[in-house]
Design a protein around this motif. Sequence first.
Motif, PDB file in Angstrom:
ATOM      1  N   ALA A   1       0.843  -1.187   0.000  1.00  9.55           N
ATOM      2  CA  ALA A   1       0.000   0.000   0.000  1.00  9.55           C
ATOM      3  C   ALA A   1       0.883   1.244   0.000  1.00  9.55           C
ATOM      4  O   ALA A   1       1.991   1.232   0.521  1.00  9.55           O
ATOM      5  N   VAL A   2       0.366   2.301  -0.573  1.00 11.14           N
ATOM      6  CA  VAL A   2       1.084   3.570  -0.629  1.00 11.14           C
ATOM      7  C   VAL A   2       0.318   4.626   0.160  1.00 11.14           C
ATOM      8  O   VAL A   2      -0.886   4.489   0.392  1.00 11.14           O
ATOM      9  N   ASP A   3       1.007   5.677   0.554  1.00 12.53           N
ATOM     10  CA  ASP A   3       0.341   6.770   1.262  1.00 12.53           C
ATOM     11  C   ASP A   3      -0.568   7.553   0.323  1.00 12.53           C
ATOM     12  O   ASP A   3      -1.683   7.913   0.679  1.00 12.53           O
ATOM     13  N   ASN A   4      -0.087   7.847  -0.877  1.00 13.49           N
ATOM     14  CA  ASN A   4      -0.852   8.596  -1.876  1.00 13.49           C
ATOM     15  C   ASN A   4      -0.607   8.007  -3.249  1.00 13.49           C
ATOM     16  O   ASN A   4       0.542   7.861  -3.664  1.00 13.49           O
ATOM     17  N   GLU A   5      -1.686   7.687  -3.946  1.00 12.98           N
ATOM     18  CA  GLU A   5      -1.566   7.214  -5.322  1.00 12.98           C
ATOM     19  C   GLU A   5      -1.376   8.404  -6.248  1.00 12.98           C
ATOM     20  O   GLU A   5      -1.849   9.505  -5.972  1.00 12.98           O
ATOM     21  N   VAL A   6      -0.696   8.180  -7.358  1.00 19.16           N
ATOM     22  CA  VAL A   6      -0.657   9.155  -8.435  1.00 19.16           C
ATOM     23  C   VAL A   6      -1.883   8.852  -9.299  1.00 19.16           C
ATOM     24  O   VAL A   6      -2.071   7.714  -9.733  1.00 19.16           O
ATOM     25  N   VAL A   7      -2.743   9.828  -9.518  1.00 14.42           N
ATOM     26  CA  VAL A   7      -3.971   9.633 -10.291  1.00 14.42           C
ATOM     27  C   VAL A   7      -3.818  10.362 -11.615  1.00 14.42           C
ATOM     28  O   VAL A   7      -3.507  11.558 -11.640  1.00 14.42           O
ATOM     29  N   VAL A   8      -4.020   9.629 -12.723  1.00 11.90           N
ATOM     30  CA  VAL A   8      -3.861  10.207 -14.057  1.00 11.90           C
ATOM     31  C   VAL A   8      -5.018   9.758 -14.950  1.00 11.90           C
ATOM     32  O   VAL A   8      -5.611   8.704 -14.731  1.00 11.90           O
ATOM     33  N   PRO A   9      -5.320  10.551 -15.984  1.00  8.59           N
ATOM     34  CA  PRO A   9      -6.367  10.146 -16.925  1.00  8.59           C
ATOM     35  C   PRO A   9      -5.829   9.169 -17.968  1.00  8.59           C
ATOM     36  O   PRO A   9      -4.660   9.217 -18.339  1.00  8.59           O
ATOM     37  N   VAL A  10      -6.698   8.295 -18.437  1.00  7.96           N
ATOM     38  CA  VAL A  10      -6.338   7.340 -19.467  1.00  7.96           C
ATOM     39  C   VAL A  10      -6.121   8.070 -20.795  1.00  7.96           C
ATOM     40  O   VAL A  10      -6.726   9.124 -21.053  1.00  7.96           O
ATOM     41  N   ASP A  11      -5.242   7.549 -21.628  1.00 14.46           N
ATOM     42  CA  ASP A  11      -4.976   8.062 -22.974  1.00 14.46           C
ATOM     43  C   ASP A  11      -4.474   9.494 -23.013  1.00 14.46           C
ATOM     44  O   ASP A  11      -4.716  10.217 -23.982  1.00 14.46           O
ATOM     45  N   LYS A  12      -3.785   9.935 -21.976  1.00 13.53           N
ATOM     46  CA  LYS A  12      -3.161  11.258 -21.958  1.00 13.53           C
ATOM     47  C   LYS A  12      -1.676  11.084 -21.670  1.00 13.53           C
ATOM     48  O   LYS A  12      -1.282  10.255 -20.851  1.00 13.53           O
ATOM     49  N   THR A  13      -0.852  11.860 -22.306  1.00  9.06           N
ATOM     50  CA  THR A  13       0.572  11.817 -22.040  1.00  9.06           C
ATOM     51  C   THR A  13       0.838  12.531 -20.714  1.00  9.06           C
ATOM     52  O   THR A  13       0.398  13.658 -20.513  1.00  9.06           O
ATOM     53  N   VAL A  14       1.537  11.840 -19.819  1.00  7.97           N
ATOM     54  CA  VAL A  14       1.858  12.386 -18.498  1.00  7.97           C
ATOM     55  C   VAL A  14       3.362  12.633 -18.442  1.00  7.97           C
ATOM     56  O   VAL A  14       4.155  11.733 -18.688  1.00  7.97           O
ATOM     57  N   ARG A  15       3.731  13.839 -18.119  1.00  3.55           N
ATOM     58  CA  ARG A  15       5.139  14.227 -18.015  1.00  3.55           C
ATOM     59  C   ARG A  15       5.564  14.132 -16.553  1.00  3.55           C
ATOM     60  O   ARG A  15       4.895  14.667 -15.675  1.00  3.55           O
ATOM     61  N   LEU A  16       6.661  13.451 -16.294  1.00  3.60           N
ATOM     62  CA  LEU A  16       7.191  13.320 -14.935  1.00  3.60           C
ATOM     63  C   LEU A  16       8.497  14.093 -14.816  1.00  3.60           C
ATOM     64  O   LEU A  16       9.387  13.941 -15.650  1.00  3.60           O
ATOM     65  N   LEU A  17       8.566  14.907 -13.772  1.00  3.78           N
ATOM     66  CA  LEU A  17       9.813  15.574 -13.412  1.00  3.78           C
ATOM     67  C   LEU A  17      10.268  14.928 -12.115  1.00  3.78           C
ATOM     68  O   LEU A  17       9.540  14.934 -11.127  1.00  3.78           O
ATOM     69  N   VAL A  18      11.465  14.365 -12.124  1.00  5.40           N
ATOM     70  CA  VAL A  18      11.927  13.537 -11.012  1.00  5.40           C
ATOM     71  C   VAL A  18      13.219  14.114 -10.444  1.00  5.40           C
ATOM     72  O   VAL A  18      14.157  14.407 -11.194  1.00  5.40           O
ATOM     73  N   THR A  19      13.255  14.258  -9.110  1.00 12.44           N
ATOM     74  CA  THR A  19      14.457  14.706  -8.427  1.00 12.44           C
ATOM     75  C   THR A  19      14.454  14.147  -7.011  1.00 12.44           C
ATOM     76  O   THR A  19      13.512  13.460  -6.614  1.00 12.44           O
ATOM     77  N   ALA A  20      15.504  14.421  -6.267  1.00  9.75           N
ATOM     78  CA  ALA A  20      15.586  14.050  -4.851  1.00  9.75           C
ATOM     79  C   ALA A  20      16.023  15.282  -4.076  1.00  9.75           C
ATOM     80  O   ALA A  20      16.637  16.194  -4.627  1.00  9.75           O
ATOM     81  N   ALA A  21      15.704  15.295  -2.791  1.00 11.51           N
ATOM     82  CA  ALA A  21      16.094  16.415  -1.933  1.00 11.51           C
ATOM     83  C   ALA A  21      17.614  16.584  -1.950  1.00 11.51           C
ATOM     84  O   ALA A  21      18.349  15.599  -2.068  1.00 11.51           O
ATOM     85  N   PRO A  22      18.104  17.810  -1.815  1.00 12.30           N
ATOM     86  CA  PRO A  22      19.553  18.059  -1.889  1.00 12.30           C
ATOM     87  C   PRO A  22      20.383  17.260  -0.887  1.00 12.30           C
ATOM     88  O   PRO A  22      21.538  16.946  -1.150  1.00 12.30           O
ATOM     89  N   THR A  23      19.817  16.912   0.243  1.00 11.97           N
ATOM     90  CA  THR A  23      20.563  16.168   1.258  1.00 11.97           C
ATOM     91  C   THR A  23      20.223  14.683   1.259  1.00 11.97           C
ATOM     92  O   THR A  23      20.621  13.951   2.163  1.00 11.97           O
ATOM     93  N   ASP A  24      19.485  14.218   0.242  1.00  9.22           N
ATOM     94  CA  ASP A  24      19.036  12.829   0.166  1.00  9.22           C
ATOM     95  C   ASP A  24      20.044  11.992  -0.630  1.00  9.22           C
ATOM     96  O   ASP A  24      21.092  12.462  -1.035  1.00  9.22           O
ATOM     97  N   VAL A  25      19.664  10.742  -0.859  1.00  6.17           N
ATOM     98  CA  VAL A  25      20.475   9.826  -1.662  1.00  6.17           C
ATOM     99  C   VAL A  25      19.809   9.627  -3.022  1.00  6.17           C
ATOM    100  O   VAL A  25      18.707  10.101  -3.254  1.00  6.17           O
ATOM    101  N   ILE A  26      20.442   8.894  -3.913  1.00  5.32           N
ATOM    102  CA  ILE A  26      19.856   8.592  -5.220  1.00  5.32           C
ATOM    103  C   ILE A  26      18.725   7.580  -5.034  1.00  5.32           C
ATOM    104  O   ILE A  26      18.864   6.585  -4.332  1.00  5.32           O
ATOM    105  N   HIS A  27      17.600   7.868  -5.655  1.00  3.76           N
ATOM    106  CA  HIS A  27      16.473   6.948  -5.716  1.00  3.76           C
ATOM    107  C   HIS A  27      16.218   6.644  -7.192  1.00  3.76           C
ATOM    108  O   HIS A  27      16.821   7.258  -8.073  1.00  3.76           O
ATOM    109  N   ALA A  28      15.307   5.727  -7.487  1.00  9.38           N
ATOM    110  CA  ALA A  28      14.937   5.447  -8.875  1.00  9.38           C
ATOM    111  C   ALA A  28      13.452   5.154  -8.946  1.00  9.38           C
ATOM    112  O   ALA A  28      12.952   4.253  -8.275  1.00  9.38           O
ATOM    113  N   PHE A  29      12.727   5.939  -9.730  1.00  8.46           N
ATOM    114  CA  PHE A  29      11.294   5.764  -9.942  1.00  8.46           C
ATOM    115  C   PHE A  29      11.133   4.701 -11.019  1.00  8.46           C
ATOM    116  O   PHE A  29      11.506   4.909 -12.170  1.00  8.46           O
ATOM    117  N   ALA A  30      10.601   3.540 -10.635  1.00  2.00           N
ATOM    118  CA  ALA A  30      10.447   2.437 -11.591  1.00  2.00           C
ATOM    119  C   ALA A  30       8.990   2.003 -11.664  1.00  2.00           C
ATOM    120  O   ALA A  30       8.370   1.726 -10.646  1.00  2.00           O
TER     121      ALA A  30
END
Length: 108
Positions: A1-30
């Motif tokens: 389970a997740v705290d918050n789902e990402v909700v998107v419409p079907v058949d629409k292009t969704v643009r993702l901007l991905v980063t991490a906090a300046p004091t964080d470590v590398i993560h990977a959105f998969a």
Amino acid sequence: AVDNEVVVPVDKTVRLLVTAAPTDVIHAFAMPAFGLKIDAVPGRLNETWFKAEKEGIYYGQCSELCGKDHAFMPIAVRVVTKEEFATYMAAFEDGGHAAANATLAAVQ
């Protein structure tokens, strides 16, 4: 389970901007169902996109060994009809996450 789902419409292009906090470590959105894996690097902005063609809930996770809480970084994307998305966004603008989430059908 997740705290918050990402909700998107079907058949629409969704643009993702991905980063991490300046004091964080590398993560990977998969998100395997969408063929996505992009690094979230502190201080760097990465961009990708996807287009979901079928309604449903899709699951992913952080796929970088980022620390002791790595196993607790699930991702869920809920793809809804355009009408459901419009209702969701109107509720979000009026009352925030709780109000918007109340518009979504419960998943068994």
